[in-house]
Enzyme design. Structure first.
Site, short mmCIF file in Angstrom:
data_model
loop_
_atom_site.label_atom_id
_atom_site.label_comp_id
_atom_site.label_asym_id
_atom_site.label_seq_id
_atom_site.Cartn_x
_atom_site.Cartn_y
_atom_site.Cartn_z
N GLY A 8 -38.07 31.16 66.51
CA GLY A 8 -38.96 30.59 65.78
C GLY A 8 -38.94 29.37 65.77
O GLY A 8 -39.38 28.26 65.30
N ASN A 9 -37.52 28.92 66.61
CA ASN A 9 -36.81 27.37 65.80
C ASN A 9 -36.96 26.51 66.83
O ASN A 9 -36.72 26.77 67.81
CB ASN A 9 -35.77 27.23 65.63
N ALA A 10 -38.13 25.22 66.49
CA ALA A 10 -38.62 25.11 67.61
C ALA A 10 -36.99 23.61 67.92
O ALA A 10 -37.89 23.66 69.45
CB ALA A 10 -39.68 23.82 66.88
N GLY A 11 -36.81 23.56 67.64
CA GLY A 11 -34.74 22.46 68.06
C GLY A 11 -34.69 23.86 68.93
O GLY A 11 -34.45 22.71 69.45
N ASP A 68 -28.29 32.75 67.98
CA ASP A 68 -27.65 32.62 66.85
C ASP A 68 -27.23 32.01 66.61
O ASP A 68 -25.76 32.15 66.75
CB ASP A 68 -27.81 34.36 66.42
N SER A 69 -26.92 31.40 64.76
CA SER A 69 -26.01 29.75 65.32
C SER A 69 -25.99 29.77 63.74
O SER A 69 -26.41 29.86 63.09
CB SER A 69 -25.98 29.23 66.35
N PHE A 153 -31.61 18.81 65.20
CA PHE A 153 -32.47 19.01 64.16
C PHE A 153 -31.57 19.96 63.17
O PHE A 153 -29.98 19.63 63.47
CB PHE A 153 -33.10 20.89 64.90
N GLY A 154 -31.89 20.54 62.07
CA GLY A 154 -31.22 21.29 61.50
C GLY A 154 -29.90 20.27 60.71
O GLY A 154 -30.23 19.22 60.51
N ARG A 182 -24.32 25.12 71.96
CA ARG A 182 -25.22 25.17 72.37
C ARG A 182 -25.46 25.41 74.29
O ARG A 182 -25.67 26.33 74.56
CB ARG A 182 -26.61 25.33 71.92
P1 ITT Z 1 -34.54 31.63 64.99
O1 ITT Z 1 -34.06 32.67 63.97
O2 ITT Z 1 -36.45 32.13 65.28
O3 ITT Z 1 -34.01 31.35 66.06
P2 ITT Z 1 -33.59 30.11 62.86
O4 ITT Z 1 -33.60 28.52 62.69
O5 ITT Z 1 -33.18 30.84 61.40
O6 ITT Z 1 -34.11 30.35 63.44
P3 ITT Z 1 -30.48 30.70 62.62
O7 ITT Z 1 -31.16 32.18 61.72
O8 ITT Z 1 -29.65 31.34 64.16
O9 ITT Z 1 -31.96 30.28 63.42
O10 ITT Z 1 -30.32 29.90 61.95
C1 ITT Z 1 -29.04 28.61 62.29
C2 ITT Z 1 -28.86 28.00 61.89
O11 ITT Z 1 -27.92 26.37 62.02
C3 ITT Z 1 -30.04 26.72 60.91
O12 ITT Z 1 -30.39 25.91 59.43
C4 ITT Z 1 -29.97 25.92 62.37
O13 ITT Z 1 -30.84 24.44 61.50
C5 ITT Z 1 -28.12 25.27 61.99
N1 ITT Z 1 -28.41 24.83 63.57
C6 ITT Z 1 -27.62 25.84 65.19
N2 ITT Z 1 -28.50 24.69 66.06
C7 ITT Z 1 -27.65 23.78 65.33
C8 ITT Z 1 -27.66 22.69 65.88
O14 ITT Z 1 -27.85 22.25 67.12
N3 ITT Z 1 -27.66 21.55 64.70
C9 ITT Z 1 -27.90 21.40 63.81
N4 ITT Z 1 -28.00 22.87 63.18
C10 ITT Z 1 -27.75 24.36 64.05
#
Ligand code: ITT
Length: 196
Positions: A8-11, A68-69, A153-154, A182
């Site tokens: 659900g993460n647009a990034g 998952d990240s 993002f994030g 990623r």
């Molecule tokens: P989904 O579970 O729906 O995929 P989510 O955002 O909740 O969406 P995660 O539980 O995997 O996904 O959480 C990932 C976290 O790590 C989240 O806070 C992201 O912003 C951060 N993150 C992951 N990859 C990133 C990136 O490439 N750059 C910056 N932040 C990242």
């Protein structure tokens, strides 16, 4: 055949969809198929990615790719790690998460600000796929003193790359893709899908 991107993460969708489409995969984000979020009860990136891929595959009947990240900070013993999205509370607010992280490292010298992003991608052919494809990418950097840049993002604005003298949010999308957690995981996934 369509593949659902189980996020659900647009990034994440932005970073994955174009590359997957470029190799001819017909990907569609889960939100477009009415798939909501599922509780991430795992204790590892691998478990949580499997939970998300399985759920999307179950709801849609399509193969699914989940991501998952998170960011792990050495000084914090690896936190926030799998809890990165929920670091400052349940709603996954990027600004609040970064503010909490900068605050936790307030006054910590540069030499102790190492961090890494991890990304686990899981591909499940169907809901009960007994051999999901699991790929892992890692990206080393440091936590900046303050947020900089508006790309990505994030946590990207606080992820400092000393060799580039930039944060991840100051990279162009294709620059980030070439070196990110990623990007690495996606390269491995495409290779695995080609071979099997
Ligand atoms: P989904 O579970 O729906 O995929 P989510 O955002 O909740 O969406 P995660 O539980 O995997 O996904 O959480 C990932 C976290 O790590 C989240 O806070 C992201 O912003 C951060 N993150 C992951 N990859 C990133 C990136 O490439 N750059 C910056 N932040 C990242």
């Amino acid at each position: 055949r369509k593949i659902v991107l189980a996020t659900g993460n647009a990034g994440k969708v932005r970073e994955m969809a174009s590359l997957l489409a470029a190799v001819g995969m017909d990907v569609v984000a889960q939100t477009e198929l009415g798939v909501g979020s599922v509780e991430e009860t795992g204790l590892t990136f691998v478990e949580n990615a499997i939970i998300k891929a399985r759920y999307a595959a179950k709801i849609t009947g399509l193969p699914a790719i989940a991501d998952d990240s998170g960011i792990s900070v050495d000084y914090l013993g690896g936190a926030p790690g799998i809890y990165s999205a929920r670091y400052a509370g349940q709603d996954g607010n990027d600004g609040a998460n970064m503010a909490k992280l900068l605050n936790a490292l307030d006054g910590v010298p540069a030499a102790q600000r190492q961090a890494q992003f991890n990304c686990v991608l899981v591909y499940m052919r169907h809901e009960s796929d007994p051999t999901p494809i699991i790929c892992h990418g890692r990206w080393h950097g440091m936590i900046a003193e303050q947020a900089q840049g508006d790309g990505g993002f994030g946590y990207d604005p606080v992820f400092w790359l000393p060799e580039l003298n930039k944060t991840a949010a100051q990279l162009r999308p294709e620059e980030k893709q070439a070196i990110s957690h990623r990007g690495h995981a996606l390269t491995l996934l495409l290779e695995a899908l080609r071979n099997g």
